[in-house]
Design a protein around this motif. Structure first.
Motif, PDB file in Angstrom:
ATOM      1  N   SER A  45     -32.082  17.411 -20.753  1.00 60.29           N
ATOM      2  CA  SER A  45     -30.760  18.016 -20.586  1.00 60.29           C
ATOM      3  C   SER A  45     -30.125  18.331 -21.946  1.00 60.29           C
ATOM      4  N   LYS A  46     -29.110  19.201 -21.925  1.00 64.60           N
ATOM      5  CA  LYS A  46     -28.437  19.646 -23.153  1.00 64.60           C
ATOM      6  C   LYS A  46     -27.744  18.494 -23.877  1.00 64.60           C
ATOM      7  N   ASP A  47     -27.118  17.575 -23.123  1.00 64.19           N
ATOM      8  CA  ASP A  47     -26.408  16.476 -23.776  1.00 64.19           C
ATOM      9  C   ASP A  47     -27.378  15.525 -24.470  1.00 64.19           C
ATOM     10  N   LEU A  48     -28.588  15.371 -23.936  1.00 65.83           N
ATOM     11  CA  LEU A  48     -29.581  14.537 -24.603  1.00 65.83           C
ATOM     12  C   LEU A  48     -30.131  15.207 -25.854  1.00 65.83           C
ATOM     13  N   VAL A  49     -30.190  16.543 -25.845  1.00 65.86           N
ATOM     14  CA  VAL A  49     -30.622  17.266 -27.049  1.00 65.86           C
ATOM     15  C   VAL A  49     -29.622  17.027 -28.175  1.00 65.86           C
ATOM     16  N   SER A  50     -28.332  17.081 -27.863  1.00 59.66           N
ATOM     17  CA  SER A  50     -27.324  16.818 -28.896  1.00 59.66           C
ATOM     18  C   SER A  50     -27.373  15.356 -29.345  1.00 59.66           C
ATOM     19  N   TYR A  51     -27.686  14.431 -28.437  1.00 55.46           N
ATOM     20  CA  TYR A  51     -27.858  13.017 -28.784  1.00 55.46           C
ATOM     21  C   TYR A  51     -28.983  12.864 -29.807  1.00 55.46           C
ATOM     22  N   LEU A  52     -30.098  13.571 -29.570  1.00 59.61           N
ATOM     23  CA  LEU A  52     -31.233  13.515 -30.498  1.00 59.61           C
ATOM     24  C   LEU A  52     -30.863  14.116 -31.852  1.00 59.61           C
ATOM     25  N   GLU A  53     -30.156  15.247 -31.833  1.00 57.98           N
ATOM     26  CA  GLU A  53     -29.779  15.906 -33.078  1.00 57.98           C
ATOM     27  C   GLU A  53     -28.791  15.069 -33.885  1.00 57.98           C
ATOM     28  N   ASN A  54     -27.860  14.399 -33.228  1.00 57.89           N
ATOM     29  CA  ASN A  54     -26.880  13.558 -33.932  1.00 57.89           C
ATOM     30  C   ASN A  54     -27.540  12.384 -34.635  1.00 57.89           C
ATOM     31  N   ARG A  55     -28.634  11.907 -34.089  1.00 56.32           N
ATOM     32  CA  ARG A  55     -29.342  10.765 -34.686  1.00 56.32           C
ATOM     33  C   ARG A  55     -30.529  11.192 -35.541  1.00 56.32           C
ATOM     34  N   LYS A  56     -30.700  12.489 -35.718  1.00 53.69           N
ATOM     35  CA  LYS A  56     -31.760  13.067 -36.564  1.00 53.69           C
ATOM     36  C   LYS A  56     -33.168  12.670 -36.089  1.00 53.69           C
ATOM     37  N   ILE A  57     -33.353  12.624 -34.769  1.00 51.25           N
ATOM     38  CA  ILE A  57     -34.679  12.295 -34.227  1.00 51.25           C
ATOM     39  C   ILE A  57     -35.225  13.416 -33.346  1.00 51.25           C
ATOM     40  N   ASP A  58     -34.621  14.616 -33.438  1.00 50.93           N
ATOM     41  CA  ASP A  58     -35.083  15.728 -32.618  1.00 50.93           C
ATOM     42  C   ASP A  58     -36.490  16.180 -33.012  1.00 50.93           C
ATOM     43  N   LYS A  59     -36.811  16.129 -34.301  1.00 50.59           N
ATOM     44  CA  LYS A  59     -38.152  16.509 -34.744  1.00 50.59           C
ATOM     45  C   LYS A  59     -39.194  15.514 -34.222  1.00 50.59           C
ATOM     46  N   GLN A  60     -38.853  14.224 -34.246  1.00 54.83           N
ATOM     47  CA  GLN A  60     -39.766  13.198 -33.733  1.00 54.83           C
ATOM     48  C   GLN A  60     -39.955  13.343 -32.223  1.00 54.83           C
ATOM     49  N   TYR A  61     -38.877  13.721 -31.516  1.00 50.77           N
ATOM     50  CA  TYR A  61     -38.971  13.959 -30.075  1.00 50.77           C
ATOM     51  C   TYR A  61     -39.915  15.125 -29.784  1.00 50.77           C
ATOM     52  N   ASN A 114     -43.607  16.770  -9.572  1.00 49.13           N
ATOM     53  CA  ASN A 114     -44.407  18.006  -9.466  1.00 49.13           C
ATOM     54  C   ASN A 114     -44.908  18.491 -10.824  1.00 49.13           C
ATOM     55  N   ASP A 115     -45.586  17.648 -11.563  1.00 47.98           N
ATOM     56  CA  ASP A 115     -46.154  17.955 -12.874  1.00 47.98           C
ATOM     57  C   ASP A 115     -45.110  18.277 -13.936  1.00 47.98           C
ATOM     58  N   VAL A 116     -43.851  17.925 -13.697  1.00 48.58           N
ATOM     59  CA  VAL A 116     -42.774  18.121 -14.660  1.00 48.58           C
ATOM     60  C   VAL A 116     -42.207  16.750 -15.003  1.00 48.58           C
ATOM     61  N   LEU A 117     -42.196  16.423 -16.280  1.00 51.50           N
ATOM     62  CA  LEU A 117     -41.639  15.157 -16.745  1.00 51.50           C
ATOM     63  C   LEU A 117     -40.182  15.407 -17.112  1.00 51.50           C
ATOM     64  N   LYS A 118     -39.246  14.813 -16.351  1.00 51.73           N
ATOM     65  CA  LYS A 118     -37.817  15.044 -16.544  1.00 51.73           C
ATOM     66  C   LYS A 118     -37.194  13.852 -17.269  1.00 51.73           C
ATOM     67  N   VAL A 119     -36.785  14.080 -18.515  1.00 49.41           N
ATOM     68  CA  VAL A 119     -36.161  13.028 -19.324  1.00 49.41           C
ATOM     69  C   VAL A 119     -34.711  12.903 -18.884  1.00 49.41           C
ATOM     70  N   PHE A 120     -34.285  11.676 -18.503  1.00 51.12           N
ATOM     71  CA  PHE A 120     -32.922  11.473 -18.058  1.00 51.12           C
ATOM     72  C   PHE A 120     -32.132  10.525 -18.953  1.00 51.12           C
ATOM     73  N   ASP A 121     -32.784   9.854 -19.911  1.00 48.31           N
ATOM     74  CA  ASP A 121     -32.053   8.948 -20.794  1.00 48.31           C
ATOM     75  C   ASP A 121     -32.865   8.674 -22.050  1.00 48.31           C
ATOM     76  N   ILE A 122     -32.167   8.434 -23.152  1.00 47.89           N
ATOM     77  CA  ILE A 122     -32.780   7.984 -24.405  1.00 47.89           C
ATOM     78  C   ILE A 122     -32.276   6.569 -24.642  1.00 47.89           C
ATOM     79  N   ASP A 123     -33.190   5.643 -24.815  1.00 45.46           N
ATOM     80  CA  ASP A 123     -32.847   4.231 -24.927  1.00 45.46           C
ATOM     81  C   ASP A 123     -33.051   3.758 -26.362  1.00 45.46           C
ATOM     82  N   ASN A 124     -32.010   3.072 -26.906  1.00 47.64           N
ATOM     83  CA  ASN A 124     -32.143   2.429 -28.198  1.00 47.64           C
ATOM     84  C   ASN A 124     -32.863   1.111 -27.959  1.00 47.64           C
ATOM     85  N   HIS A 125     -34.063   0.991 -28.434  1.00 40.99           N
ATOM     86  CA  HIS A 125     -34.989  -0.085 -28.056  1.00 40.99           C
ATOM     87  C   HIS A 125     -34.929  -1.270 -29.001  1.00 40.99           C
ATOM     88  N   GLN A 126     -33.801  -1.440 -29.699  1.00 41.06           N
ATOM     89  CA  GLN A 126     -33.718  -2.572 -30.637  1.00 41.06           C
ATOM     90  C   GLN A 126     -33.175  -3.804 -29.969  1.00 41.06           C
TER      91      GLN A 126
END
Length: 80
Positions: free
Chosen positions: A8-24, A68-80
């Motif tokens: 989702s769009k809000d998770l993309v901004s979450y990744l960009e704010n934490r500078k992990i979009d390239k790793q994703y 249906n062969d689509v992996l839908k990301v619904f959350d990013i978890d801080n695993h610390q």
């Protein structure tokens, strides 16, 4: 067999704010190229819910569902 990964769009901004979009994007490429072991794609406990997770880096995990062969990301978890 996973054909695409959707996020989702809000998770993309979450990744960009934490500078992990390239790793994703790198983890997503591994999944689409069937290198599941590189990102530790696994079913999370309890397995009856069929929630998958994969590693973005040492700190963050993406939680997702397979539909249906689509992996839908619904959350990013801080695993610390």
């Amino acid at each position: 067999m996973i054909k695409t990964v959707v996020i989702s769009k809000d998770l993309v901004s979450y990744l960009e704010n934490r500078k992990i979009d390239k790793q994703y994007r790198k983890a997503k490429k591994y999944i689409l190229d069937w290198f599941y072991k590189n990102v530790n794609l696994k079913v999370r406990e309890p397995k009856s819910e069929w929630i998958y997770y994969f590693r973005i880096n040492k700190q963050y995990r993406a939680l997702c569902k397979l539909e249906n062969d689509v992996l839908k990301v619904f959350d990013i978890d801080n695993h610390q």
